[in-house]
Design an enzyme around this catalytic site. Structure first.
Site, PDB file in Angstrom:
ATOM      1  N   ASP A   1       6.762 -23.632   3.680  1.00 30.72           N
ATOM      2  CA  ASP A   1       7.817 -22.635   3.496  1.00 30.72           C
ATOM      3  C   ASP A   1       8.056 -22.465   2.000  1.00 30.72           C
ATOM      4  OD1 ASP A   1       9.828 -20.850   3.974  1.00 30.72           O
ATOM      5  OD2 ASP A   1      11.274 -22.316   4.723  1.00 30.72           O
TER       6      ASP A   1
ATOM      7  N   ASP B   1       6.282 -15.558   3.618  1.00 27.57           N
ATOM      8  CA  ASP B   1       6.614 -16.774   2.864  1.00 27.57           C
ATOM      9  C   ASP B   1       6.528 -18.075   3.661  1.00 27.57           C
ATOM     10  OD1 ASP B   1       8.794 -16.164   4.442  1.00 27.57           O
ATOM     11  OD2 ASP B   1      10.271 -16.738   2.947  1.00 27.57           O
ATOM     12  N   GLU B   2       6.028 -18.035   4.889  1.00 20.30           N
ATOM     13  CA  GLU B   2       5.895 -19.290   5.633  1.00 20.30           C
ATOM     14  C   GLU B   2       4.765 -19.212   6.643  1.00 20.30           C
ATOM     15  OE1 GLU B   2       9.010 -20.395   8.431  1.00 20.30           O
ATOM     16  OE2 GLU B   2       9.851 -18.372   8.292  1.00 20.30           O
TER      17      GLU B   2
END
EC number: 2.7.7.7
Length: 360
Positions: A14, A108-109
């Site tokens: 993350d 983003d993850e």
């Protein structure tokens, strides 16, 4: 199946305050300052907040007005999604150097299954450290990671040592780890369900674990069995590298509330044009058109129509949305309109994962 046959090595990576961190990286003048990525403070919504802004209570999905009220020195930055996607692609290339079993959740993850990996490294913990180090050196951003036997536990673990840290929950630590969690951290437990659990005296994973399947099904229906398993750290969900797209949409929040359907038509046509662009880029089409309406009192309404054929053309999308617009009279003035296409012509892709047990 025996529990050991289901043990895998899962990493949840993350990125730390991704959008805000990209802005601070690209503009050194923003480093160390409270920034919010999102629309104007008058009507916009915060998409991401830097850690400096979070200290004041600024969070994503918060109105720009409230964010400014909490942090008078807050700097608003317009989002640059093309740039975020460019950075995200660089990060994913790093992931794929370790495993092809990468399941992105957003820009983003992502989940990585490193049970069997390209580096031949038996330690998921060391792989996570190496990946985070490479992201920092090659991209310039920090990432946090959670490592455990399944996606559910790994995702929770990734929040523990943020920012720029990681946590490993070994197989023999999973149950104790879950017992100490507040139930609101459990997947599928939203605000309403958490309140119901609190009323029943269920505050932690240990409290949840003490209840029988029958009790949980009696109070939470079909979710009862899932809660029973999750309280024990049991989750059978695999890392799916080819996640099937469920819908494509576009929406707009207006600077001034709209009270006339005629004015809304013009906005819908622009939204349909943007949706067409996204569909063409992904080379997909859909049958079900959904119109999203957010009123001035923040209540949300959706109206849907399923066509007998797939569409991706702006004019067809607009005509279906316009029909939905006039389906019933508006309750209030409108602050947001959106169009999404569901029931897509994408095919499910399945991957076979060999599941073995190794030391972490």
């Amino acid at each position: 199946m025996e529990p050991e046959m289901l043990q895998r090595k899962i990493i949840h990576v993350d990125m730390d305050a991704f959008y805000a961190s990209v802005e601070q990286m690209d503009n050194p003048l923003l480093k160390g300052k409270p920034i919010a990525v999102g629309g104007s403070e008058a009507r916009g919504v915060v998409s991401a907040a830097s850690y400096e802004a979070r200290k004041f209570g600024v969070r994503s999905a918060m109105s720009g007005y409230m964010a400014r009220k909490l942090c008078p020195e807050l700097i608003f930055v317009r989002p640059r999604f093309d740039r975020y996607k460019e950075i995200s692609n660089k990060i994913r290339k790093i992931f794929h150097e370790y495993t092809d079993l990468v399941e992105p959740l957003s820009l983003d993850e992502a989940y990585l299954d490193v049970t069997e990996n390209k580096k031949g490294n038996p330690s998921a913990t060391l792989i996570a450290q190496e990946i985070r180090k490479r992201i920092f050196e090659e991209v310039g951003l920090t990432a946090s990671a959670g490592i455990s036997v399944n996606k559910f536990v790994a995702k929770i673990a990734s929040d523990y040592n943020k920012p720029n840290g990681q946590k490993t929950v070994n197989p023999d630590e999973v149950e104790a780890f879950m017992e100490g969690l507040d139930v609101k951290k459990f997947y599928g437990v939203g605000k309403v369900t958490a309140e119901r659990m609190y009323q029943l005296g269920i505050f932690t994973g240990a409290d949840l674990k003490s209840k029988s399947i029958e009790y949980l099904e009696q109070h939470f229906g079909n979710s009862g069995r899932s809660f029973y398993n999750l309280s024990r750290g049991i989750s059978y969900s695999k890392v799916k590298p080819n996640r099937t797209l469920k819908s494509v949409g576009a929406e707009r929040t207006f600077n001034v509330n709209l009270s006339s359907e005629i004015f809304m038509e013009e906005r819908l046509e622009n939204i349909a044009k943007e949706l067409e662009r996204r569909l063409q880029k992904s080379k997909i089409a859909g049958k079900t058109v959904t119109l999203k309406i957010k009123y001035s009192d923040f209540t949300l309404q959706t109206r849907s129509k399923t066509l007998p054929y797939f569409i991706a053309d702006k004019s067809l999308i607009f005509e279906a949305a316009k029909e939905l617009l006039y389906q019933e009279k508006m309750k209030e003035s409108v602050r947001l309109l959106g169009i999404s296409l569901h029931n897509l012509n994408t095919e499910m892709k399945k991957s076979v994962v060999v599941q073995l047990k190794f030391d972490f």
